[in-house]
Design a protein around this motif. Structure first.
Motif, short mmCIF file in Angstrom:
data_model
loop_
_atom_site.label_atom_id
_atom_site.label_comp_id
_atom_site.label_asym_id
_atom_site.label_seq_id
_atom_site.Cartn_x
_atom_site.Cartn_y
_atom_site.Cartn_z
N SER A 113 0.82 -1.22 0.00
CA SER A 113 0.00 0.00 0.00
C SER A 113 0.85 1.26 0.00
CB SER A 113 -0.94 -0.01 1.21
OG SER A 113 -0.19 -0.07 2.41
N SER A 114 2.17 1.12 -0.15
CA SER A 114 3.09 2.26 -0.18
C SER A 114 3.91 2.25 -1.47
CB SER A 114 4.05 2.21 1.01
OG SER A 114 3.35 2.20 2.22
N ASP A 115 4.41 3.43 -1.85
CA ASP A 115 5.30 3.50 -3.00
C ASP A 115 6.54 2.64 -2.78
OD1 ASP A 115 3.64 5.29 -4.30
OD2 ASP A 115 4.98 7.02 -4.05
N VAL A 116 7.07 2.15 -3.88
CA VAL A 116 8.37 1.46 -3.91
C VAL A 116 9.30 2.33 -4.74
CG1 VAL A 116 9.62 -0.51 -4.90
CG2 VAL A 116 7.47 -0.89 -3.67
N THR A 117 10.51 2.59 -4.24
CA THR A 117 11.50 3.30 -5.04
C THR A 117 12.75 2.43 -5.15
OG1 THR A 117 12.39 4.50 -3.12
CG2 THR A 117 10.70 5.62 -4.43
N TYR A 118 13.36 2.48 -6.32
CA TYR A 118 14.57 1.69 -6.54
C TYR A 118 15.40 2.32 -7.66
CZ TYR A 118 11.90 -0.43 -10.42
OH TYR A 118 11.16 -0.65 -11.56
N ILE A 119 16.63 1.91 -7.70
CA ILE A 119 17.56 2.30 -8.76
C ILE A 119 17.67 1.11 -9.70
CG2 ILE A 119 19.97 2.84 -9.32
CD1 ILE A 119 18.61 5.18 -7.98
N GLU A 120 17.56 1.37 -11.00
CA GLU A 120 17.80 0.32 -11.98
C GLU A 120 18.93 0.78 -12.90
OE1 GLU A 120 14.09 -0.40 -14.02
OE2 GLU A 120 13.88 1.68 -14.60
N VAL A 121 19.84 -0.13 -13.17
CA VAL A 121 21.00 0.14 -14.00
C VAL A 121 21.02 -0.87 -15.14
CG1 VAL A 121 23.53 0.30 -14.07
CG2 VAL A 121 22.30 0.94 -11.98
N GLY A 122 21.27 -0.40 -16.34
CA GLY A 122 21.39 -1.29 -17.49
C GLY A 122 22.44 -0.77 -18.44
N ASP A 123 23.15 -1.69 -19.09
CA ASP A 123 24.14 -1.24 -20.07
C ASP A 123 23.42 -0.82 -21.35
OD1 ASP A 123 24.06 -3.49 -22.05
OD2 ASP A 123 24.76 -4.64 -20.32
N ARG A 124 24.15 -0.26 -22.26
CA ARG A 124 23.56 0.24 -23.50
C ARG A 124 24.22 -0.39 -24.73
NH1 ARG A 124 22.42 6.65 -22.10
NH2 ARG A 124 20.89 6.21 -20.50
N LEU A 125 24.48 -1.70 -24.64
CA LEU A 125 25.05 -2.38 -25.79
C LEU A 125 24.06 -2.32 -26.96
CD1 LEU A 125 26.60 -5.55 -24.12
CD2 LEU A 125 27.81 -3.60 -25.11
N PRO A 126 24.55 -2.10 -28.17
CA PRO A 126 23.65 -2.02 -29.33
C PRO A 126 23.09 -3.38 -29.72
CG PRO A 126 25.94 -1.84 -30.02
CD PRO A 126 25.94 -1.85 -28.52
N ALA A 127 22.03 -3.35 -30.50
CA ALA A 127 21.40 -4.54 -31.09
C ALA A 127 20.78 -5.46 -30.04
CB ALA A 127 22.39 -5.30 -31.98
N ASP A 128 20.25 -4.87 -28.99
CA ASP A 128 19.55 -5.65 -27.95
C ASP A 128 18.18 -6.06 -28.47
OD1 ASP A 128 19.08 -6.78 -25.44
OD2 ASP A 128 18.39 -4.90 -24.56
N SER A 129 17.65 -7.11 -27.91
CA SER A 129 16.25 -7.46 -28.15
C SER A 129 15.67 -7.88 -26.81
CB SER A 129 16.11 -8.58 -29.18
OG SER A 129 16.74 -9.75 -28.74
N VAL A 130 14.36 -7.70 -26.67
CA VAL A 130 13.68 -8.01 -25.42
C VAL A 130 12.56 -8.99 -25.72
CG1 VAL A 130 12.56 -7.08 -23.38
CG2 VAL A 130 14.14 -5.63 -24.68
#
Length: 157
Positions: A113-130
């Motif tokens: 019932s409360s906000d969640v805060t977090y840090i997310e880090v990701g690299d930026r390698l080209p040609a990614d797919s999800v």
């Protein structure tokens, strides 16, 4: 504000662009806000987001990247990490890393019932797919860094 001095992360403006997700998926993340800390400082090798999940919201659809490693660090709240078929209740100070090309889909859920805060880090390698194993969605990064938003059969949304 100057970029030559420390700044409180909450002073960096919220990212206001709409989600890459088409509907109905975009509505599922509408209560997630991001402050793109890495972009603010002009970082190009990796991205850092200060993210807030309102109660009942999700970080993303369950997904995994082909090339991008990701890392999260919980600042406040108690999100549930869904990782593969497992769920883990996280607390402030907890962290987790997601290795690219592992095939392990993940997401954060805010069931509290409360906000969640977090840090997310990701690299930026080209040609990614999800890949989104539970949804008819695929993201493929083009050579120019933009993303194609596709159905699983490869047709565009």
């Amino acid at each position: 504000m100057t970029k030559n001095a420390p700044i409180n992360a909450q002073q960096i403006p919220e990212y206001s662009a709409k989600s890459l997700y088409p509907e109905p998926f975009a509505s599922m993340v509408k209560h997630r806000t991001r402050r793109k800390l890495g972009d603010y400082f002009g970082l190009t090798n990796f991205g850092i987001n200060f993210t807030t999940l309102a109660p009942g919201s999700i970080s993303a659809l369950k997904h995994h990247h082909s090339k991008q490693d990701e890392f999260i660090y919980i600042i406040s709240g108690t999100p549930t990490l869904v990782y593969g078929d497992n769920e883990f209740l996280m607390s402030p100070g907890d962290c987790f890393g997601f290795k690219a090309n592992s095939g392990m889909a993940h997401q954060l859920l805010n069931r509290s019932s409360s906000d969640v805060t977090y840090i997310e880090v990701g690299d930026r390698l080209p040609a990614d797919s999800v890949e989104y194993p539970y949804d008819d969605l695929a993201l493929v990064q083009k050579n120019d860094g933009t993303w194609s938003v596709l159905h699983k059969d490869g047709s565009p949304y």
